[in-house]
Design a protein around this motif. Structure first.
Motif, PDB file in Angstrom:
ATOM      1  N   ILE A 186      33.743 -21.231  24.856  1.00 19.76           N
ATOM      2  CA  ILE A 186      33.279 -20.400  23.818  1.00 19.76           C
ATOM      3  C   ILE A 186      32.079 -19.979  23.972  1.00 19.76           C
ATOM      4  O   ILE A 186      31.071 -19.895  24.947  1.00 19.76           O
ATOM      5  N   LYS A 187      31.660 -18.646  23.382  1.00 19.52           N
ATOM      6  CA  LYS A 187      30.414 -17.970  23.342  1.00 19.52           C
ATOM      7  C   LYS A 187      29.472 -18.524  22.428  1.00 19.52           C
ATOM      8  O   LYS A 187      29.815 -18.613  21.121  1.00 19.52           O
ATOM      9  N   LEU A 188      28.501 -18.817  22.794  1.00 18.53           N
ATOM     10  CA  LEU A 188      27.373 -19.429  21.873  1.00 18.53           C
ATOM     11  C   LEU A 188      26.589 -18.322  21.071  1.00 18.53           C
ATOM     12  O   LEU A 188      26.115 -18.742  19.834  1.00 18.53           O
ATOM     13  N   ILE A 189      26.301 -17.202  21.544  1.00 19.22           N
ATOM     14  CA  ILE A 189      25.436 -16.347  21.069  1.00 19.22           C
ATOM     15  C   ILE A 189      26.325 -15.140  20.503  1.00 19.22           C
ATOM     16  O   ILE A 189      26.835 -14.198  21.376  1.00 19.22           O
ATOM     17  N   ARG A 190      26.699 -15.069  19.177  1.00 21.04           N
ATOM     18  CA  ARG A 190      27.740 -13.969  18.828  1.00 21.04           C
ATOM     19  C   ARG A 190      27.029 -12.811  18.286  1.00 21.04           C
ATOM     20  O   ARG A 190      27.312 -12.564  16.952  1.00 21.04           O
ATOM     21  N   LYS A 191      26.075 -12.344  18.909  1.00 23.39           N
ATOM     22  CA  LYS A 191      25.549 -10.984  18.607  1.00 23.39           C
ATOM     23  C   LYS A 191      25.299 -10.158  19.951  1.00 23.39           C
ATOM     24  O   LYS A 191      25.545 -10.515  21.002  1.00 23.39           O
ATOM     25  N   GLU A 192      25.206  -8.786  19.793  1.00 18.66           N
ATOM     26  CA  GLU A 192      25.048  -8.042  20.723  1.00 18.66           C
ATOM     27  C   GLU A 192      23.704  -8.163  21.401  1.00 18.66           C
ATOM     28  O   GLU A 192      22.763  -8.453  20.958  1.00 18.66           O
ATOM     29  N   GLY A 193      23.554  -7.996  22.804  1.00 20.11           N
ATOM     30  CA  GLY A 193      22.200  -8.105  23.321  1.00 20.11           C
ATOM     31  C   GLY A 193      22.630  -8.926  24.725  1.00 20.11           C
ATOM     32  O   GLY A 193      23.745  -9.025  25.152  1.00 20.11           O
TER      33      GLY A 193
ATOM     34  N   ASN B 250      14.716 -28.864  29.805  1.00 17.09           N
ATOM     35  CA  ASN B 250      15.355 -29.078  28.593  1.00 17.09           C
ATOM     36  C   ASN B 250      15.442 -28.049  27.395  1.00 17.09           C
ATOM     37  O   ASN B 250      14.124 -27.872  27.040  1.00 17.09           O
ATOM     38  N   PRO B 251      16.508 -27.577  26.850  1.00 14.10           N
ATOM     39  CA  PRO B 251      16.655 -26.593  25.810  1.00 14.10           C
ATOM     40  C   PRO B 251      16.671 -27.072  24.441  1.00 14.10           C
ATOM     41  O   PRO B 251      16.768 -26.399  23.730  1.00 14.10           O
ATOM     42  N   PHE B 252      16.954 -28.576  24.248  1.00 15.35           N
ATOM     43  CA  PHE B 252      17.512 -28.836  23.032  1.00 15.35           C
ATOM     44  C   PHE B 252      16.757 -29.594  21.843  1.00 15.35           C
ATOM     45  O   PHE B 252      16.119 -30.454  22.477  1.00 15.35           O
ATOM     46  N   ILE B 253      17.102 -29.435  20.615  1.00 18.67           N
ATOM     47  CA  ILE B 253      16.321 -29.908  19.576  1.00 18.67           C
ATOM     48  C   ILE B 253      17.099 -30.750  18.844  1.00 18.67           C
ATOM     49  O   ILE B 253      18.351 -30.069  18.190  1.00 18.67           O
ATOM     50  N   PRO B 254      17.161 -32.050  18.749  1.00 14.68           N
ATOM     51  CA  PRO B 254      18.515 -32.790  18.125  1.00 14.68           C
ATOM     52  C   PRO B 254      18.263 -32.662  16.625  1.00 14.68           C
ATOM     53  O   PRO B 254      17.235 -32.556  16.117  1.00 14.68           O
ATOM     54  N   GLY B 255      19.624 -32.500  16.118  1.00 15.35           N
ATOM     55  CA  GLY B 255      19.565 -32.131  14.619  1.00 15.35           C
ATOM     56  C   GLY B 255      19.561 -33.520  13.726  1.00 15.35           C
ATOM     57  O   GLY B 255      19.826 -34.610  14.509  1.00 15.35           O
ATOM     58  N   LYS B 256      19.019 -33.282  12.610  1.00 16.68           N
ATOM     59  CA  LYS B 256      18.852 -34.644  11.729  1.00 16.68           C
ATOM     60  C   LYS B 256      19.759 -34.335  10.557  1.00 16.68           C
ATOM     61  O   LYS B 256      19.895 -33.239   9.869  1.00 16.68           O
ATOM     62  N   ASN B 257      20.201 -35.468   9.980  1.00 22.82           N
ATOM     63  CA  ASN B 257      20.851 -35.470   8.674  1.00 22.82           C
ATOM     64  C   ASN B 257      22.095 -34.437   8.342  1.00 22.82           C
ATOM     65  O   ASN B 257      22.231 -33.730   7.313  1.00 22.82           O
ATOM     66  N   GLY B 258      22.840 -34.523   9.451  1.00 22.28           N
ATOM     67  CA  GLY B 258      24.101 -33.303   9.394  1.00 22.28           C
ATOM     68  C   GLY B 258      23.911 -32.253  10.094  1.00 22.28           C
ATOM     69  O   GLY B 258      24.595 -31.533   9.966  1.00 22.28           O
ATOM     70  N   GLU B 259      22.618 -31.874  10.181  1.00 26.32           N
ATOM     71  CA  GLU B 259      22.124 -30.668  10.725  1.00 26.32           C
ATOM     72  C   GLU B 259      22.475 -30.519  12.397  1.00 26.32           C
ATOM     73  O   GLU B 259      22.826 -31.343  12.756  1.00 26.32           O
ATOM     74  N   GLY B 260      23.032 -29.242  12.844  1.00 27.25           N
ATOM     75  CA  GLY B 260      23.403 -29.095  14.089  1.00 27.25           C
ATOM     76  C   GLY B 260      22.197 -29.323  15.071  1.00 27.25           C
ATOM     77  O   GLY B 260      21.217 -28.850  14.622  1.00 27.25           O
ATOM     78  N   ASP B 261      22.733 -29.762  16.246  1.00 26.55           N
ATOM     79  CA  ASP B 261      21.678 -29.485  17.501  1.00 26.55           C
ATOM     80  C   ASP B 261      21.184 -27.942  17.646  1.00 26.55           C
ATOM     81  O   ASP B 261      22.042 -27.248  17.386  1.00 26.55           O
ATOM     82  N   ARG B 262      19.876 -27.914  17.975  1.00 28.66           N
ATOM     83  CA  ARG B 262      19.721 -26.310  18.309  1.00 28.66           C
ATOM     84  C   ARG B 262      19.380 -26.216  19.841  1.00 28.66           C
ATOM     85  O   ARG B 262      19.057 -27.082  20.354  1.00 28.66           O
ATOM     86  N   MET B 263      19.605 -25.059  20.305  1.00 31.65           N
ATOM     87  CA  MET B 263      19.278 -24.924  21.623  1.00 31.65           C
ATOM     88  C   MET B 263      18.139 -23.746  21.703  1.00 31.65           C
ATOM     89  O   MET B 263      18.516 -22.588  20.925  1.00 31.65           O
ATOM     90  N   VAL B 264      17.251 -23.729  22.322  1.00 29.09           N
ATOM     91  CA  VAL B 264      16.135 -22.754  22.576  1.00 29.09           C
ATOM     92  C   VAL B 264      16.744 -21.949  23.709  1.00 29.09           C
ATOM     93  O   VAL B 264      17.243 -22.331  24.828  1.00 29.09           O
ATOM     94  N   PHE B 265      16.613 -20.656  23.691  1.00 29.79           N
ATOM     95  CA  PHE B 265      16.943 -19.539  24.684  1.00 29.79           C
ATOM     96  C   PHE B 265      16.216 -18.344  24.749  1.00 29.79           C
ATOM     97  O   PHE B 265      15.524 -18.032  23.543  1.00 29.79           O
ATOM     98  N   TYR B 266      16.363 -17.629  25.742  1.00 31.38           N
ATOM     99  CA  TYR B 266      15.786 -16.364  25.952  1.00 31.38           C
ATOM    100  C   TYR B 266      16.674 -15.126  25.531  1.00 31.38           C
ATOM    101  O   TYR B 266      17.973 -15.441  25.899  1.00 31.38           O
ATOM    102  N   GLY B 267      16.178 -14.030  24.951  1.00 32.40           N
ATOM    103  CA  GLY B 267      16.908 -13.084  25.090  1.00 32.40           C
ATOM    104  C   GLY B 267      16.466 -11.749  24.623  1.00 32.40           C
ATOM    105  O   GLY B 267      15.268 -11.466  24.561  1.00 32.40           O
TER     106      GLY B 267
END
Length: 411
Positions: free
Chosen positions: A47-54, A64-81
C-alpha cells in the motif's frame, strides 16, 4: 424465494469483483501504481502510505518515526516531504500520517531545509535543526519552539535523543572537514578524503531544559552514526566512519563516566561491520557483518550485558543495505541491494523478511524492487503493530513511502 437468492448471489459477486478491483495483482513499479496492489512476484499486499502528490521520505532505518495511538486513534508516523516546492523528499517539511486512515498533517512550513529525524515519543515532539538552530514541533498542536542556538565557536549537528527525552546528542566537525564536503559533494569523492584527513570530531549533548551544551568526547576520527540507547538514557553509540575494512567501527560511551567500549573487534583482513542499530529493548546492538567483505554475509548482534556475539548467516542475494528488527527480535527485515553494492548480488533487489533458524536467516521476499534505484535507500521499519514493513522507494518515478503486509495475501 428464487429472486431473493439470485439477488444475494449478485450482491456477493459485486462485492467479490470490487475486492479484486481494489487489490489488483501487478508488477511493482515501472509505472504509476494504485494505492493498493498485490505484488505479482511475492503475493504480498503493498500500500501507498502518502496519498497525495509530492516527494516523500520515511526516516533513516535506525530512527524511530512512530507515535502510538490512544483510545482507538491510529498510530502516527512522522516523515519528511515536499509537496509545495520542487525538490526531493528529504528535508523541506515535516508531516505525520495516521496509519489507520492515511490522513496527513503538515507540521512545519518554509523552504529552509531541515535535518534531524529525532522523535520524542512521550512529548509528541519532533526535534530538528535548520542551520545553527534547533527547533521542536509538537505533533498534536503544530506549535514550533526554538530549543537551542549553537554558539559561534561550536556549530554542531544533532542526531538523537535519549531514553528519558532530556538530552539531545550529536557531533561537531571542523571547518576543514566541511571544506572537503563542499569541494567533493559526491560520496565516492569525499568518503576516503575525510577518513584519511584524521580531523578531530567532538561528541556533545544538549540539556533540553537547561539549554546547556556539554562536550563529552573528542577523537581524531570521523565520529558518526550517533544513537542513544532506547532504554539507557546515559548510553550513547557512535561509529568510526570510513572504509569499513579499515576501521573498528562500532563503539559506545557512558556520557557520565566517559567510559568508551569497542563493541566488535575485526579478526581478519577485509572484515567489515557496520550500519549498526540498537534493538527496541536496548539489550543488543545489531550490525551488518561480512567475513571477509563481499564474500560471507551475516547479521550479528552483541549482547550489552554478557558481551556475547550471535551471528545469523545469509546468502549474497539476501544481503541488504540496511536491516532492522521487530520489537521482540523474532523477525528481521532488509531492504536488499543492487548489483553495484558491496555484495554484488545478481538478484538482490527485494524487500526481505528474515526469520532466525539456528545460525541462519530464512528469508521471504516481500516486494520486488527491480524498478527501484538504490541511490534512494529504502530504509525498512516494522510498523508499531508488527504487521507491516514500511519502506521508501522511487519505483514509480517519484519518491514515495509504502508498506508491505507481512502476512501473505490469500487468493
Amino acid at each position: 424465494m428464487i429472486e431473493k437468492r439470485i439477488s444475494s448471489m449478485l450482491l456477493f459477486a459485486i462485492v467479490a469483483a470490487s475486492n479484486l478491483m481494489a487489490q489488483p495483482v501487478l508488477e511493482t513499479g515501472g509505472k504509476k501504481m494504485p494505492n493498493e496492489w498485490i505484488d505479482k512476484e511475492t503475493g504480498h499486499k503493498v500500500i501507498k502510505l502518502i496519498r497525495k502528490e509530492g516527494n516523500f521520505a520515511s526516516f533513516y532505518f535506525h530512527n524511530n518515526p512512530f507515535i502510538p495511538g490512544k483510545n482507538g486513534e491510529g498510530d502516527r508516523m512522522v516523515f519528511y516531504g515536499n509537496d509545495q516546492y520542487k525538490g526531493d523528499g528529504n528535508g523541506n517539511f515535516l508531516y505525520t500520517v495516521n496509519l489507520k486512515d492515511f490522513s496527513v498533517k503538515q507540521l512545519t512550513f518554509g523552504k529552509q531545509r531541515k535535518t534531524g529525524e529525532i522523535l520524542a515519543v512521550k512529548q509528541h515532539k519532533i526535534y530538528f535543526q535548520s542551520r545553527d538552530t534547533i527547533y521542536a514541533v509538537n505533533a498534536d498542536t503544530q506549535k514550533t519552539e526554538v530549543v537551542y542556538v549553537f554558539p559561534e565557536d561550536f556549530k554542531g549537528n544533532i542526531t538523537t535523543i535519549n531514553a528519558d527525552e532530556t538530552l539531545l546528542a550529536g557531533a561537531k566537525s571542523t571547518e576543514e572537514e566541511k571544506e572537503i564536503y563542499k569541494n567533493n559533494p559526491e560520496k565516492k569523492d569525499y568518503f576516503n578524503k575525510i577518513y584519511e584527513a584524521k580531523l578531530p570530531r567532538t561528541l556533545f549533548t544538549i540539556d533540553i531544559k537547561n539549554k546547556q551544551l556539554n562536550k563529552i568526547f573528542t577523537d581524531s576520527a570521523w565520529l558518526n552514526h550517533i544513537q542513544f540507547s532506547p532504554s539507557n538514557p546515559k548510553l550513547l553509540m557512535f561509529c568510526h566512519e570510513g572504509p569499513w575494512h579499515k576501521v573498528d567501527r562500532i563503539w559506545t560511551i557512558d556520557i557520565d563516566t566517559k567510559n568508551v567500549q569497542l563493541i566488535h573487534k575485526r579478526t581478519m583482513n577485509m572484515e567489515i561491520a557496520g550500519h549498526e542499530w540498537f534493538d527496541k529493548r536496548g539489550n543488543i546492538i545489531w550490525f551488518d557483518l561480512q567475513m571477509p567483505r563481499g564474500e560471507k554475509f551475516f547479521v550479528a548482534g552483541v549482547d550489552l550485558q554478557t558481551k556475547k556475539e550471535k551471528r545469523y548467516e545469509l546468502d549474497r542475494n539476501e544481503w541488504s543495505v540496511h536491516y532492522t528488527s521487530s520489537n521482540d527480535a523474532k523477525l528481521f527485515a532488509g531492504d536488499g541491494g543492487d548489483e553495484n553494492a558491496v555484495a554484488k548480488a545478481p538478484n538482490g533487489k527485494w524487500i526481505y523478511l528474515f526469520k532466525p533458524e539456528g545460525d541462519r536467516f530464512v528469508s521471504e521476499k516481500l516486494v520486488d524492487m527491480k524498478h527501484h534505484k538504490y541511490k534512494f535507500e529504502p530504509n525498512v521499519h516494522f510498523s508499531p503493530d508488527q504487521k507491516w514493513v514500511i519502506f521508501r522507494a522511487n519505483f514509480e518515478g517519484s519518491e514515495q513511502i509504502y508498506a508491505v503486509e507481512i502476512q501473505k495475501h490469500k487468493k
